[in-house]
Design an enzyme around this catalytic site. Sequence first.
Site, PDB file in Angstrom:
ATOM      1  N   ARG A 109      59.506  14.044  25.558  1.00  0.00           N
ATOM      2  CA  ARG A 109      58.938  14.591  24.306  1.00  0.00           C
ATOM      3  C   ARG A 109      57.403  14.576  24.296  1.00  0.00           C
ATOM      4  O   ARG A 109      56.786  14.508  23.225  1.00  0.00           O
ATOM      5  CB  ARG A 109      59.454  13.818  23.067  1.00  0.00           C
ATOM      6  CG  ARG A 109      60.929  13.860  22.879  1.00  0.00           C
ATOM      7  CD  ARG A 109      61.465  15.229  22.512  1.00  0.00           C
ATOM      8  NE  ARG A 109      62.881  15.184  22.468  1.00  0.00           N
ATOM      9  CZ  ARG A 109      63.669  15.405  23.545  1.00  0.00           C
ATOM     10  NH1 ARG A 109      63.143  15.751  24.712  1.00  0.00           N
ATOM     11  NH2 ARG A 109      64.971  15.309  23.440  1.00  0.00           N
ATOM     12  N   SER A 119      66.187  14.799  14.652  1.00  0.00           N
ATOM     13  CA  SER A 119      65.917  13.356  14.679  1.00  0.00           C
ATOM     14  C   SER A 119      64.479  13.110  14.244  1.00  0.00           C
ATOM     15  O   SER A 119      63.561  13.767  14.723  1.00  0.00           O
ATOM     16  CB  SER A 119      66.105  12.812  16.098  1.00  0.00           C
ATOM     17  OG  SER A 119      67.437  13.026  16.500  1.00  0.00           O
ATOM     18  N   GLU A 149      59.062  11.515  15.901  1.00  0.00           N
ATOM     19  CA  GLU A 149      59.056  12.706  16.751  1.00  0.00           C
ATOM     20  C   GLU A 149      58.412  13.859  15.966  1.00  0.00           C
ATOM     21  O   GLU A 149      57.798  14.746  16.536  1.00  0.00           O
ATOM     22  CB  GLU A 149      60.506  13.051  17.126  1.00  0.00           C
ATOM     23  CG  GLU A 149      60.628  14.062  18.226  1.00  0.00           C
ATOM     24  CD  GLU A 149      62.074  14.232  18.699  1.00  0.00           C
ATOM     25  OE1 GLU A 149      62.778  13.227  18.922  1.00  0.00           O
ATOM     26  OE2 GLU A 149      62.496  15.382  18.838  1.00  0.00           O
TER      27      GLU A 149
END
Length: 321
Positions: free
Chosen positions: A174, A225, A315
């Site tokens: 990520r 998420s 995130e």
Amino acid sequence: MPTTEEMRAHLARIPNLTVCTGAPLARHTRFGIGGPAELYAETDSGTAFVAAVNAARGSGMATLVIGGGTNLIVSDNGFRGIVLRYRASSLAADGDRVTADAGAVLQDLVDFTIARGLRGLETLAGIPGSVGAAVYGNAGAYGHSISERVVCVRFFDGQKVRAFDNAQCEFHYRESIFKSHKEWIVFSTELVLDSADRATLRRAADDILKVRNEKFPVTMKCAGSIFKNFLLRELPAEVGAQVPPESVREGKVPAAWFLEQVGAKGMERGEIRVADYHANLVYNAGAGTAADLCALIQELKTRVKQRFGIEIEEEVQYVGF
Ligand SMILES: Cc1cc2nc3c(=O)[nH]c(=O)nc-3n(C[C@H](O)[C@H](O)[C@H](O)COP(=O)(O)OP(=O)(O)OC[C@H]3O[C@@H](n4cnc5c(N)ncnc54)[C@H](O)[C@@H]3O)c2cc1C
């Protein structure tokens, strides 16, 4: 610094650029949350986009580039500055090489490759948002990330358009170099894929889509998420030892495991809720606010920190705070 109206007039003179003032960013985010953008401009022309970025940066006003807004938490006060969106969305194939513009919808790219019998992106099926942001955040699912297939990324560095190969993009879980150079804007990417049976790829993608649509109904106002998962090897040994082996997947410990231990499921604040079936899924049940969303996220972070001594990291990207 120019006034908002002076800047709007300046941007409006750029051919092929659509400009408006006070656009509610709630309409540009999947959370359906966010106050107005002082100025909002979009285009599918690279030339117009570069002209807009130059004008915006030359003005001294803050700038922000967004894609589909599926990974953003925008302040209730909105964004003081210029929000830009690059919408060029062409997809092209040459044998096993595919080029995608940053504004293309990631799912369209996945479908495009499957239709040509090209394997490598099918596990990304159902990840919402644009190709540019997928590169920026190295989007992925089911043990694979877009970076595995990226050969080259073309981006605007504020002066000129440059190209980086895969290694120069510094992809990690990520992460990419673009996250530490927020002034750089991804324009397009080239990917290399393998030949495979089209029907098999379609089935694999459809199976994933089915599971994903159950977990994240298409109308759910969320960002998928909220927190990043952990790489087991990067956790303090005493923390990793508490995680049951069956909860570790592909070397990763889901943030949801820690959140579950601290009673996250079903928590709520105002109209912001944690799903009762998934501790890392926070959603807006109606007219939720960014203030409540941020407070709930902070409460989750504090609980995990107090119980396990670790920081869970978002995130999602914050805008206007
Ligand atoms: C239901 C749901 C499920 C999800 N599941 C997953 C998943 O499985 N895996 C996963 O990785 N993600 C997942 N996400 C998160 C999200 O889909 C990805 O982060 C996606 O890549 C964001 O794309 P976007 O176009 O909406 O970006 P935005 O939310 O608009 O922007 C995200 C960031 O990208 C930057 N950005 C956007 N375009 C560019 C550009 N051209 N150049 C440089 N920076 C840019 C923005 O400045 C911002 O910081 C999920 C989200 C939702 C809502």
